[in-house]
Design a protein around this motif. Structure first.
Motif, mmCIF file in Angstrom:
data_model
loop_
_atom_site.group_PDB
_atom_site.id
_atom_site.type_symbol
_atom_site.label_atom_id
_atom_site.label_comp_id
_atom_site.label_asym_id
_atom_site.label_seq_id
_atom_site.Cartn_x
_atom_site.Cartn_y
_atom_site.Cartn_z
ATOM 1 N N ARG A 1 0.832 -1.206 0.000
ATOM 2 C CA ARG A 1 0.000 0.000 0.000
ATOM 3 C C ARG A 1 0.862 1.249 0.000
ATOM 4 O O ARG A 1 1.743 1.409 0.840
ATOM 5 C CB ARG A 1 -0.920 0.020 1.219
ATOM 6 N N ILE A 2 0.585 2.114 -0.956
ATOM 7 C CA ILE A 2 1.210 3.429 -1.042
ATOM 8 C C ILE A 2 0.163 4.427 -0.560
ATOM 9 O O ILE A 2 -0.931 4.509 -1.135
ATOM 10 C CB ILE A 2 1.618 3.769 -2.482
ATOM 11 N N SER A 3 0.474 5.154 0.502
ATOM 12 C CA SER A 3 -0.506 6.105 1.024
ATOM 13 C C SER A 3 0.157 7.460 1.217
ATOM 14 O O SER A 3 1.170 7.577 1.895
ATOM 15 C CB SER A 3 -1.129 5.610 2.325
ATOM 16 N N PHE A 4 -0.446 8.483 0.596
ATOM 17 C CA PHE A 4 0.135 9.810 0.565
ATOM 18 C C PHE A 4 -0.336 10.670 1.726
ATOM 19 O O PHE A 4 -1.437 10.489 2.261
ATOM 20 C CB PHE A 4 -0.239 10.522 -0.744
ATOM 21 N N GLY A 5 0.497 11.653 2.064
ATOM 22 C CA GLY A 5 0.139 12.703 3.000
ATOM 23 C C GLY A 5 0.302 14.049 2.332
ATOM 24 O O GLY A 5 0.766 14.160 1.184
ATOM 25 N N MET A 6 -0.044 15.094 3.065
ATOM 26 C CA MET A 6 0.010 16.456 2.519
ATOM 27 C C MET A 6 1.407 16.873 2.094
ATOM 28 O O MET A 6 1.578 17.814 1.307
ATOM 29 C CB MET A 6 -0.512 17.443 3.559
ATOM 30 N N PHE A 7 2.437 16.176 2.580
ATOM 31 C CA PHE A 7 3.836 16.538 2.352
ATOM 32 C C PHE A 7 4.465 15.807 1.187
ATOM 33 O O PHE A 7 5.608 16.106 0.818
ATOM 34 C CB PHE A 7 4.647 16.236 3.615
ATOM 35 N N ASN A 8 3.791 14.835 0.613
ATOM 36 C CA ASN A 8 4.399 14.050 -0.467
ATOM 37 C C ASN A 8 4.450 14.850 -1.768
ATOM 38 O O ASN A 8 3.640 15.751 -2.003
ATOM 39 C CB ASN A 8 3.642 12.746 -0.695
ATOM 40 N N THR A 9 5.420 14.487 -2.601
ATOM 41 C CA THR A 9 5.641 15.190 -3.862
ATOM 42 C C THR A 9 5.703 14.205 -5.008
ATOM 43 O O THR A 9 5.795 12.979 -4.811
ATOM 44 C CB THR A 9 6.965 15.971 -3.819
ATOM 45 N N ALA A 10 5.709 14.739 -6.222
ATOM 46 C CA ALA A 10 5.865 13.895 -7.402
ATOM 47 C C ALA A 10 7.174 13.125 -7.349
ATOM 48 O O ALA A 10 7.264 11.988 -7.846
ATOM 49 C CB ALA A 10 5.794 14.753 -8.657
ATOM 50 N N ALA A 11 8.201 13.721 -6.743
ATOM 51 C CA ALA A 11 9.494 13.026 -6.637
ATOM 52 C C ALA A 11 9.368 11.762 -5.795
ATOM 53 O O ALA A 11 10.072 10.768 -6.049
ATOM 54 C CB ALA A 11 10.546 13.970 -6.034
ATOM 55 N N ASP A 12 8.491 11.760 -4.794
ATOM 56 C CA ASP A 12 8.273 10.552 -3.995
ATOM 57 C C ASP A 12 7.666 9.445 -4.850
ATOM 58 O O ASP A 12 8.040 8.269 -4.737
ATOM 59 C CB ASP A 12 7.345 10.852 -2.815
ATOM 60 N N VAL A 13 6.698 9.815 -5.681
ATOM 61 C CA VAL A 13 6.089 8.828 -6.585
ATOM 62 C C VAL A 13 7.142 8.276 -7.529
ATOM 63 O O VAL A 13 7.242 7.054 -7.738
ATOM 64 C CB VAL A 13 4.935 9.471 -7.373
ATOM 65 N N ASP A 14 7.943 9.153 -8.104
ATOM 66 C CA ASP A 14 8.963 8.719 -9.051
ATOM 67 C C ASP A 14 9.998 7.825 -8.383
ATOM 68 O O ASP A 14 10.495 6.857 -8.989
ATOM 69 C CB ASP A 14 9.646 9.931 -9.677
ATOM 70 N N ARG A 15 10.340 8.127 -7.128
ATOM 71 C CA ARG A 15 11.290 7.285 -6.411
ATOM 72 C C ARG A 15 10.723 5.882 -6.227
ATOM 73 O O ARG A 15 11.433 4.883 -6.419
ATOM 74 C CB ARG A 15 11.624 7.911 -5.048
ATOM 75 N N PHE A 16 9.461 5.787 -5.839
ATOM 76 C CA PHE A 16 8.822 4.469 -5.703
ATOM 77 C C PHE A 16 8.896 3.707 -7.021
ATOM 78 O O PHE A 16 9.280 2.520 -7.054
ATOM 79 C CB PHE A 16 7.365 4.641 -5.269
ATOM 80 N N LEU A 17 8.546 4.363 -8.114
ATOM 81 C CA LEU A 17 8.535 3.692 -9.416
ATOM 82 C C LEU A 17 9.946 3.306 -9.848
ATOM 83 O O LEU A 17 10.157 2.229 -10.430
ATOM 84 C CB LEU A 17 7.879 4.600 -10.462
ATOM 85 N N ASP A 18 10.923 4.148 -9.545
ATOM 86 C CA ASP A 18 12.310 3.811 -9.878
ATOM 87 C C ASP A 18 12.753 2.551 -9.138
ATOM 88 O O ASP A 18 13.428 1.682 -9.711
ATOM 89 C CB ASP A 18 13.241 4.968 -9.502
ATOM 90 N N VAL A 19 12.371 2.443 -7.862
ATOM 91 C CA VAL A 19 12.749 1.268 -7.077
ATOM 92 C C VAL A 19 12.092 0.016 -7.650
ATOM 93 O O VAL A 19 12.710 -1.063 -7.685
ATOM 94 C CB VAL A 19 12.385 1.475 -5.590
ATOM 95 N N VAL A 20 10.851 0.145 -8.104
ATOM 96 C CA VAL A 20 10.186 -0.990 -8.748
ATOM 97 C C VAL A 20 10.956 -1.397 -10.002
ATOM 98 O O VAL A 20 11.253 -2.585 -10.225
ATOM 99 C CB VAL A 20 8.720 -0.643 -9.100
ATOM 100 N N ARG A 21 11.308 -0.413 -10.820
ATOM 101 C CA ARG A 21 12.007 -0.727 -12.072
ATOM 102 C C ARG A 21 13.406 -1.285 -11.821
ATOM 103 O O ARG A 21 13.900 -2.128 -12.585
ATOM 104 C CB ARG A 21 12.080 0.524 -12.950
ATOM 105 N N GLU A 22 14.050 -0.824 -10.754
ATOM 106 C CA GLU A 22 15.392 -1.324 -10.432
ATOM 107 C C GLU A 22 15.418 -2.831 -10.263
ATOM 108 O O GLU A 22 16.440 -3.480 -10.520
ATOM 109 C CB GLU A 22 15.890 -0.686 -9.130
#
Length: 388
Positions: free
Chosen positions: A355-376
């Motif tokens: 589960r990926i759950s966002f808060g008011m402080f999350n950014t697009a860079a956080d999403v991209d980091r998650f996706l990069d780790v998946v692709r890695e």
């Protein structure tokens, strides 16, 4: 800066979000600077003066007023509890249910909502579960209502896949059918707008350690104060309309308070109520609608990235049916959770993935980091997301 608010400025108030990729606010939100300061003030006062309790109570009541305004309620309708589970149990046991009555719930909803009502089997009350589908609304319940149905209890947002149910439509059904309505808003409050007048629930319960930004140990309970027939299953002096000034119990005067205080018992979690006051100020300065819109944008980016990686989304895709901030990727938790942790990405295992759950402080860079780790790890379109 996003188009909704200055998320970078907000992010600076959450130091944990700077130290790791924090995508776990559906479990517990990291502490913000305003909340920490409120707690430190309480600790300093307790340490230095043994506590100005009258001042602490005044601050608590100020927080109650803020919380009521946040819910579009009045302070007399809001009680403080320990957590969502306690709120749900208070509500379930306050309803005038008798042997042979039944309560409708959604199969697979949060277990502690269900157990509060399942425990009433000892009184002969039956819980009937309706199927969980991508869309749950009044029509999901209507065919299951019979002459002995007395209540519907459900969540606003599901914890395990981010379904966002039509709670206002269900409220209208309950009014039409003369049913009590109990709503759990734990996974939505602070991110998904809530207006108790529009929802029309009898009781609404929640904890405060997710979207309301406060450490665990504080909950809330809204009570429709027109339902004066609903009384607490337990009693303390604080619950009474006329607490004895001399603190000698009077068996001939047990009338409950005319406010939601009838559902409170004993001393309060005062430091947490002070923290909640600070958290509500922070949320109010941004606006729940803006937080929701920002999280929806992050969710759109996440879904697009999952699609590109060939990883399925568990739960609804459409904004009309999904929560802004909760998403489950079909990556087996037992194979992926430690891997994410080793890459500095914090998230939760769920029934069908992570589960990926966002808060008011999350950014697009956080999403991209998650996706990069998946692709890695080698996930590509057309390949299984399971670890090799």
């Amino acid at each position: 800066m996003t188009k909704h608010y200055d998320v970078e400025a907000v992010r600076k108030l959450f130091p944990a979000a700077e130290r790791l990729t924090y995508l776990d606010s559906g479990f517990q939100t990291p502490m913000s600077t305003p909340v920490r300061r409120a707690l430190e003030t309480f600790i300093d006062e307790a340490y230095e003066t043994a506590g100005p309790k009258s001042v602490w109570i005044e601050r608590m009541e100020a927080t109650r007023a803020k919380l009521a305004a946040f819910l579009n309620a009045v302070p007399e309708e809001v009680a403080f509890t320990k957590n969502t589970s306690e709120s749900m149990n208070i509500a379930a046991n306050a309803l005038p249910l008798a042997a042979g009555d039944n309560v409708l719930m959604v199969h697979g909803d949060h277990p502690n909502n269900a157990y509060a009502f399942l425990n009433l089997a000892r009184k002969g009350v039956e819980v009937r579960f309706v199927p969980m589908t991508e869309t749950v609304n009044a029509e999901s319940f209507r065919p299951h209502i019979d002459a002995r149905t007395r209540a519907i209890s459900m969540s606003q947002v599901t914890f395990h896949a981010g379904h966002r149910f039509d709670v206002e439509g269900v409220g209208r059904l309950c009014a039409e059918a003369g049913l009590y309505y109990v709503l759990d808003i734990m996974q939505g409050v602070g991110v998904v707008p809530i207006d108790v007048r529009r929802v029309g629930a009898t009781f609404i319960g929640s904890g405060t350690h997710k979207g309301l930004l406060v450490p665990q140990g504080l909950g809330l309970l809204y009570w429709d104060r027109t339902r004066t027939e609903l009384e607490p299953a337990y009693l303390a002096a604080i619950s009474l309309a006329r607490p004895p000034a001399d603190l000698i119990a009077r068996p001939d005067d047990l009338e409950p308070a005319p406010t939601a205080a009838r559902f409170e018992i004993g001393n309060f979690n005062l430091p947490a109520t002070h923290a909640l006051g600070a958290a509500l100020d922070l949320i109010g300065s941004i606006g729940v609608e803006n937080i929701a819109a920002h999280c929806f944008d992050l969710g759109d980016r996440l879904i697009e990235g999952l699609d590109a990686c060939g990883v399925a989304l568990v739960g609804p895709r459409a904004r009309a049916h999904r929560a802004p901030h909760i998403y489950v990727a079909a990556l087996p938790a037992e194979e992926w959770l430690d891997y994410f942790a080793s890459r500095g990405v914090r998230l939760s295992p769920e029934r069908d993935g992570v589960r990926i759950s966002f808060g008011m402080f999350n950014t697009a860079a956080d999403v991209d980091r998650f996706l990069d780790v998946v692709r890695e790890r080698g996930v590509r379109p057309g390949r299984s997301p399971r670890a090799a």
